[in-house]
Motif scaffolding. Structure first.
Motif, PDB file in Angstrom:
ATOM      1  N   VAL A  51     -41.284 -22.354  22.524  1.00 32.16           N
ATOM      2  CA  VAL A  51     -40.633 -22.990  21.947  1.00 32.16           C
ATOM      3  C   VAL A  51     -41.646 -24.819  22.753  1.00 32.16           C
ATOM      4  O   VAL A  51     -40.897 -25.619  23.827  1.00 32.16           O
ATOM      5  N   ASP A  53     -35.567 -25.177  16.965  1.00 32.83           N
ATOM      6  CA  ASP A  53     -36.494 -24.599  17.688  1.00 32.83           C
ATOM      7  C   ASP A  53     -37.695 -25.154  17.496  1.00 32.83           C
ATOM      8  O   ASP A  53     -38.785 -25.106  17.352  1.00 32.83           O
ATOM      9  N   ASN A  99     -46.369 -25.070  19.197  1.00 33.42           N
ATOM     10  CA  ASN A  99     -46.569 -23.769  18.252  1.00 33.42           C
ATOM     11  C   ASN A  99     -44.939 -23.937  17.157  1.00 33.42           C
ATOM     12  O   ASN A  99     -44.813 -23.871  16.446  1.00 33.42           O
ATOM     13  N   SER A 118     -37.770 -19.913  16.521  1.00 36.06           N
ATOM     14  CA  SER A 118     -39.145 -18.874  16.926  1.00 36.06           C
ATOM     15  C   SER A 118     -38.046 -16.824  17.135  1.00 36.06           C
ATOM     16  O   SER A 118     -37.732 -16.531  16.839  1.00 36.06           O
ATOM     17  N   THR A 131     -48.611 -18.615  18.107  1.00 37.49           N
ATOM     18  CA  THR A 131     -47.525 -18.109  17.319  1.00 37.49           C
ATOM     19  C   THR A 131     -48.194 -17.163  16.105  1.00 37.49           C
ATOM     20  O   THR A 131     -49.430 -17.496  16.131  1.00 37.49           O
ATOM     21  N   ARG A 151     -38.146 -24.629  12.985  1.00 42.27           N
ATOM     22  CA  ARG A 151     -38.128 -23.865  13.066  1.00 42.27           C
ATOM     23  C   ARG A 151     -36.872 -22.860  14.237  1.00 42.27           C
ATOM     24  O   ARG A 151     -36.269 -23.706  14.512  1.00 42.27           O
TER      25      ARG A 151
END
Length: 277
Positions: free
Chosen positions: A94, A42, A98, A89, A141, A87
Motif C-alpha cells: 500500500v 488500500d 501503486n 490490494s 503492481t 483499491r
C-alpha cells in the motif's frame, strides 16, 4: 479486488460524481456489494482533464472514506472526464505509486482484478516492455505492468489491439508457468477524448461492469430526478457497481467484450486476446 468509475460528458463538479450518489465510489470503498471484498481501503486515486496538456492525478494511501483532502479537492474541480478508483490490494504494498489511475502522457489507466501469481509472471512481463518505457514504471503492481505492456504494443495508436496483445502475451507467460487462468480484469483507459473499457478473464468469470443509459431516455424514465437535467446529452458513466438503484439506468457490459465512449458515439465489441507477440 477494487472498485472504479469513469465519467464522460459535459463538465460537472467532481463532488457530484464522487460523493452525492447513494452508492457512490466513496460508499463502495466501505460497502462494496458486487466485488470479492466489501472494503476497498488500500488507497484511492482520481484522474481528470482540465486546462493542462496532460491529465491531473491525485492519489493517497488513505482510505477514500476518511480523506478530508479528497473532499476539499472534489469541491473545486469541474471536469468533462474523470477516472476514480478505490483499491483493495491483491498483495503488492500500500503505497502511492501503486494507487490507480496510472498516467503516461495524456493517457490514464485503471484496473479491477488481478493477474494470478503475478510475482511468477512479473519478470517475463517486464522483459517484454519497451526499454524506452521501462524507466517510467514507478510501482510494483500487476496493473501497471499490464499498462506498460499495452503501451509497448501501441496503446496510443490502437487501444483495443494493444490491450488484446498485452493480455494475450500475459496468458502465454502465465500458462508457461503453469497458471491456468492468468488474467482477470476490468480495465478503463483514456486519452482525454475517448474512454475505452474492457471486461475479460481467462476463465470467463469476470468482475461486474456497467454503463449508464442514454440521458434522454433516462429523463423520460425518471422525470422526477432534477440531476438528469444538469447532464449533457453525451454523458456516460462506466462503473464497477451501479451508483444508485435506478430502474433502467444501468446496462451490464457483456463478459469478454470491449467498448468505447466518445462525444456522439459509443460501441461494444467482443474481446479476444491476441496471442503470439
Amino acid at each position: 479486488m477494487c472498485r472504479w468509475m469513469a465519467y464522460f460528458g459535459d463538465p460537472v463538479p467532481v463532488e457530484d460524481l464522487l460523493f452525492r450518489p447513494e452508492h457512490s465510489i466513496i460508499d463502495q470503498s466501505l460497502h462494496a456489494k458486487l466485488g470479492s471484498f466489501t472494503t476497498n481501503g488500500d488507497g484511492f486515486g482520481i484522474g481528470w482533464y482540465g486546462t493542462g496538456s496532460v491529465p491531473a492525478v491525485f492519489k493517497s494511501t488513505h482510505p477514500a472514506w476518511s480523506d478530508e483532502n479528497l473532499h476539499e479537492v472534489a469541491t473545486q474541480i469541474n471536469t468533462p472526464l474523470l477516472f476514480a478508483h478505490v483499491r483493495a490490494s491483491s498483495g503488492t504494498p500500500v503505497q502511492r505509486s501503486n494507487c490507480h489511475p496510472f498516467r503516461y502522457g495524456r493517457w490514464l489507466w485503471m484496473h479491477n482484478g488481478s493477474l494470478a501469481r503475478f510475482p511468477e509472471l512479473k519478470h517475463d512481463m517486464m522483459m517484454a516492455v519497451d526499454p524506452a518505457l521501462y524507466p517510467k514504471i514507478e510501482g510494483s503492481t500487476d496493473t501497471e505492468a499490464l499498462f506498460f505492456l499495452a503501451l509497448t504494443f501501441g496503446l496510443t495508436e490502437d487501444p483495443p489491439n494493444a490491450v488484446a496483445r498485452a493480455v494475450g502475451l500475459t496468458e502465454q507467460i502465465g500458462r508457461r508457468r503453469g497458471v491456468e487462468y492468468p488474467v482477470h480484469m476490468t480495465v478503463a483507459t483514456t486519452d482525454g477524448e475517448t474512454i475505452w473499457a474492457f471486461r475479460y478473464s481467462s476463465e470467463g468469470n469476470t468482475s461486474s461492469l456497467y454503463y449508464s443509459t442514454d440521458v434522454a431516455q433516462l429523463r423520460q424514465l425518471h422525470p422526477e430526478l432534477d440531476v438528469l437535467d444538469r447532464l449533457g446529452p453525451d454523458a456516460r458513466l462506466i462503473v464497477s457497481e451501479p451508483l444508485r438503484d435506478l430502474p433502467g439506468a444501468w446496462n451490464e457490459v457483456p463478459d469478454g467484450s470491449w467498448g468505447f465512449v466518445r462525444r456522439g458515439k459509443q460501441e461494444i465489441h467482443p474481446f479476444e486476446p491476441v496471442r503470439g507477440g
